[in-house]
Enzyme design. Sequence first.
Site, PDB file in Angstrom:
ATOM      1  CE  LYS A 125     -45.495 -35.590 -39.068  1.00 26.10           C
ATOM      2  NZ  LYS A 125     -46.398 -36.737 -38.992  1.00 26.10           N
TER       3      LYS A 125
ATOM      4  CB  SER B 229     -47.334 -40.200 -39.513  1.00 25.53           C
ATOM      5  OG  SER B 229     -48.683 -40.466 -39.726  1.00 25.53           O
TER       6      SER B 229
ATOM      7  CE  LYS C  10     -49.653 -41.152 -42.566  1.00 26.12           C
ATOM      8  NZ  LYS C  10     -51.034 -40.868 -42.967  1.00 26.12           N
TER       9      LYS C  10
HETATM   10  P1  NAD Z   1     -52.916 -32.536 -33.837  1.00 26.07           P
HETATM   11  O1  NAD Z   1     -51.851 -31.517 -33.733  1.00 26.07           O
HETATM   12  O2  NAD Z   1     -54.327 -32.109 -34.158  1.00 26.07           O
HETATM   13  O3  NAD Z   1     -52.984 -33.414 -32.508  1.00 26.07           O
HETATM   14  C1  NAD Z   1     -51.866 -33.831 -31.802  1.00 26.07           C
HETATM   15  C2  NAD Z   1     -52.174 -33.699 -30.325  1.00 26.07           C
HETATM   16  O4  NAD Z   1     -51.088 -34.236 -29.583  1.00 26.07           O
HETATM   17  C3  NAD Z   1     -52.360 -32.242 -29.872  1.00 26.07           C
HETATM   18  O5  NAD Z   1     -53.635 -32.101 -29.263  1.00 26.07           O
HETATM   19  C4  NAD Z   1     -51.203 -32.026 -28.887  1.00 26.07           C
HETATM   20  O6  NAD Z   1     -51.547 -31.184 -27.808  1.00 26.07           O
HETATM   21  C5  NAD Z   1     -50.950 -33.456 -28.417  1.00 26.07           C
HETATM   22  N1  NAD Z   1     -49.607 -33.669 -27.870  1.00 26.07           N
HETATM   23  C6  NAD Z   1     -48.398 -33.336 -28.423  1.00 26.07           C
HETATM   24  N2  NAD Z   1     -47.393 -33.720 -27.629  1.00 26.07           N
HETATM   25  C7  NAD Z   1     -47.976 -34.325 -26.552  1.00 26.07           C
HETATM   26  C8  NAD Z   1     -47.467 -34.911 -25.374  1.00 26.07           C
HETATM   27  N3  NAD Z   1     -46.142 -34.968 -25.139  1.00 26.07           N
HETATM   28  N4  NAD Z   1     -48.356 -35.412 -24.471  1.00 26.07           N
HETATM   29  C9  NAD Z   1     -49.683 -35.358 -24.702  1.00 26.07           C
HETATM   30  N5  NAD Z   1     -50.233 -34.796 -25.802  1.00 26.07           N
HETATM   31  C10 NAD Z   1     -49.382 -34.286 -26.716  1.00 26.07           C
HETATM   32  O7  NAD Z   1     -52.390 -33.577 -34.932  1.00 26.07           O
HETATM   33  P2  NAD Z   1     -53.253 -34.661 -35.745  1.00 26.07           P
HETATM   34  O8  NAD Z   1     -53.711 -34.051 -37.036  1.00 26.07           O
HETATM   35  O9  NAD Z   1     -54.230 -35.324 -34.826  1.00 26.07           O
HETATM   36  O10 NAD Z   1     -52.071 -35.678 -36.138  1.00 26.07           O
HETATM   37  C11 NAD Z   1     -51.528 -36.606 -35.202  1.00 26.07           C
HETATM   38  C12 NAD Z   1     -50.677 -37.611 -35.965  1.00 26.07           C
HETATM   39  O11 NAD Z   1     -51.510 -38.282 -36.945  1.00 26.07           O
HETATM   40  C13 NAD Z   1     -49.526 -36.974 -36.773  1.00 26.07           C
HETATM   41  O12 NAD Z   1     -48.406 -37.810 -36.742  1.00 26.07           O
HETATM   42  C14 NAD Z   1     -50.103 -36.882 -38.180  1.00 26.07           C
HETATM   43  O13 NAD Z   1     -49.084 -36.861 -39.170  1.00 26.07           O
HETATM   44  C15 NAD Z   1     -50.955 -38.128 -38.237  1.00 26.07           C
HETATM   45  N6  NAD Z   1     -52.086 -38.095 -39.170  1.00 26.07           N
HETATM   46  C16 NAD Z   1     -52.903 -37.001 -39.258  1.00 26.07           C
HETATM   47  C17 NAD Z   1     -53.975 -37.000 -40.165  1.00 26.07           C
HETATM   48  C18 NAD Z   1     -54.896 -35.807 -40.324  1.00 26.07           C
HETATM   49  O14 NAD Z   1     -55.653 -35.760 -41.309  1.00 26.07           O
HETATM   50  N7  NAD Z   1     -54.903 -34.835 -39.409  1.00 26.07           N
HETATM   51  C19 NAD Z   1     -54.200 -38.128 -40.970  1.00 26.07           C
HETATM   52  C20 NAD Z   1     -53.372 -39.240 -40.835  1.00 26.07           C
HETATM   53  C21 NAD Z   1     -52.313 -39.220 -39.924  1.00 26.07           C
END
Ligand code: NAD
Length: 314
Positions: free
Chosen positions: A252, A109, A184
């Site tokens: 964010k 997102s 979103k």
């Molecule tokens: P998270 O922090 O658990 O996971 C993100 C992962 O990305 C981490 O493991 C991090 O190490 C990795 N990462 C960051 N930069 C990187 C790079 N340059 N190369 C490789 N890996 C990298 O976050 P999340 O909760 O999984 O959320 C991810 C996205 O999904 C966000 O944009 C969030 O807003 C969206 N989202 C999350 C949820 C939720 O419930 N957690 C629901 C819908 C949408």
Amino acid sequence: MPTRKEGPVMSSPTQKIAFIGLGIMGSPMAVHLANAGYAVTGFDLSPRGVQPLVEAGGQAASSAAEAVADADVVCVMVPDSPDVKAVLTSDGGVFASAKPGALIIDFSSIRPDITAELARQAVDLGFRYLDAPVSGGEAGAKNAALSIMVGGSGEDFETAKPIFDVVGKTIVHVGPNGSGQTVKAANQLIVAANIQALAEAVVFLEAYGVDTKAALEVLGGGLAGSKVLDQKKENMLSRSFEPGFRIELHHKDMGIVTSAAREAGVAVPLGSLVAQLVGSARAVGDGGLDHSALLRGVERLSGLTASASDPGES
Ligand code: NAD
């Protein structure tokens, strides 16, 4: 429509998928794709993230470049706009390392304007690009029941549809690149406002000594019922705020929706208020907690001591 069994079509399970970003959401999504028969190679900055994928038969890569080198489809699921930019445009990133014609699917997102710009760059370089942010939370990712709002061309959407079907339930093509992110942003406005209202209702009910569990049960069956209530009531009742979806990520998203609304010249007064409350929760140190911890802000505003984030700690 591409079929799953014939020829080298983009969406056959024999296609190779790179999955970059294996956190709370990306990890179960990549696992579902591996379980569905796709050859999935994962990369995350944290080596811990890749373990479930490897256990599901996927491969671990030691860099984004290695993960995407042979991939037909590159999935990205990282936190924020600068992270997606880094994954795509840095030295050794996707643009520099993926095969010409590869389909990039950004599930993260992020800002719609940055998405539109990255999509333009991708297309100029000969890639295909979809923004495909998701909703449904960690439960939706684990149960392969996500809502996926997709921006990009109709042709690329059809190509990616079998992949979306593996991780999601409600999958809708909403317009050109950037549109998925705009939808979103609206989603996050609605979810934050819902969580805040639920948190206020819980603190209100408790102030009157009502059986809150019983109250939420009956509220859940009426017009006040919602997926937010279903999925977040237990967190609030037990004061268990382990993420899930971190407040800092919702902060964010509230930044994205309020600034995009301002750009468009439309008013989102409730969104702006909730954005302040989410920002305050983060500023007092709750950024790492699940967004259901907005309840702690309501307690603070009510002159109550904010509950411990984990009942075990109190
Ligand atoms: P998270 O922090 O658990 O996971 C993100 C992962 O990305 C981490 O493991 C991090 O190490 C990795 N990462 C960051 N930069 C990187 C790079 N340059 N190369 C490789 N890996 C990298 O976050 P999340 O909760 O999984 O959320 C991810 C996205 O999904 C966000 O944009 C969030 O807003 C969206 N989202 C999350 C949820 C939720 O419930 N957690 C629901 C819908 C949408």
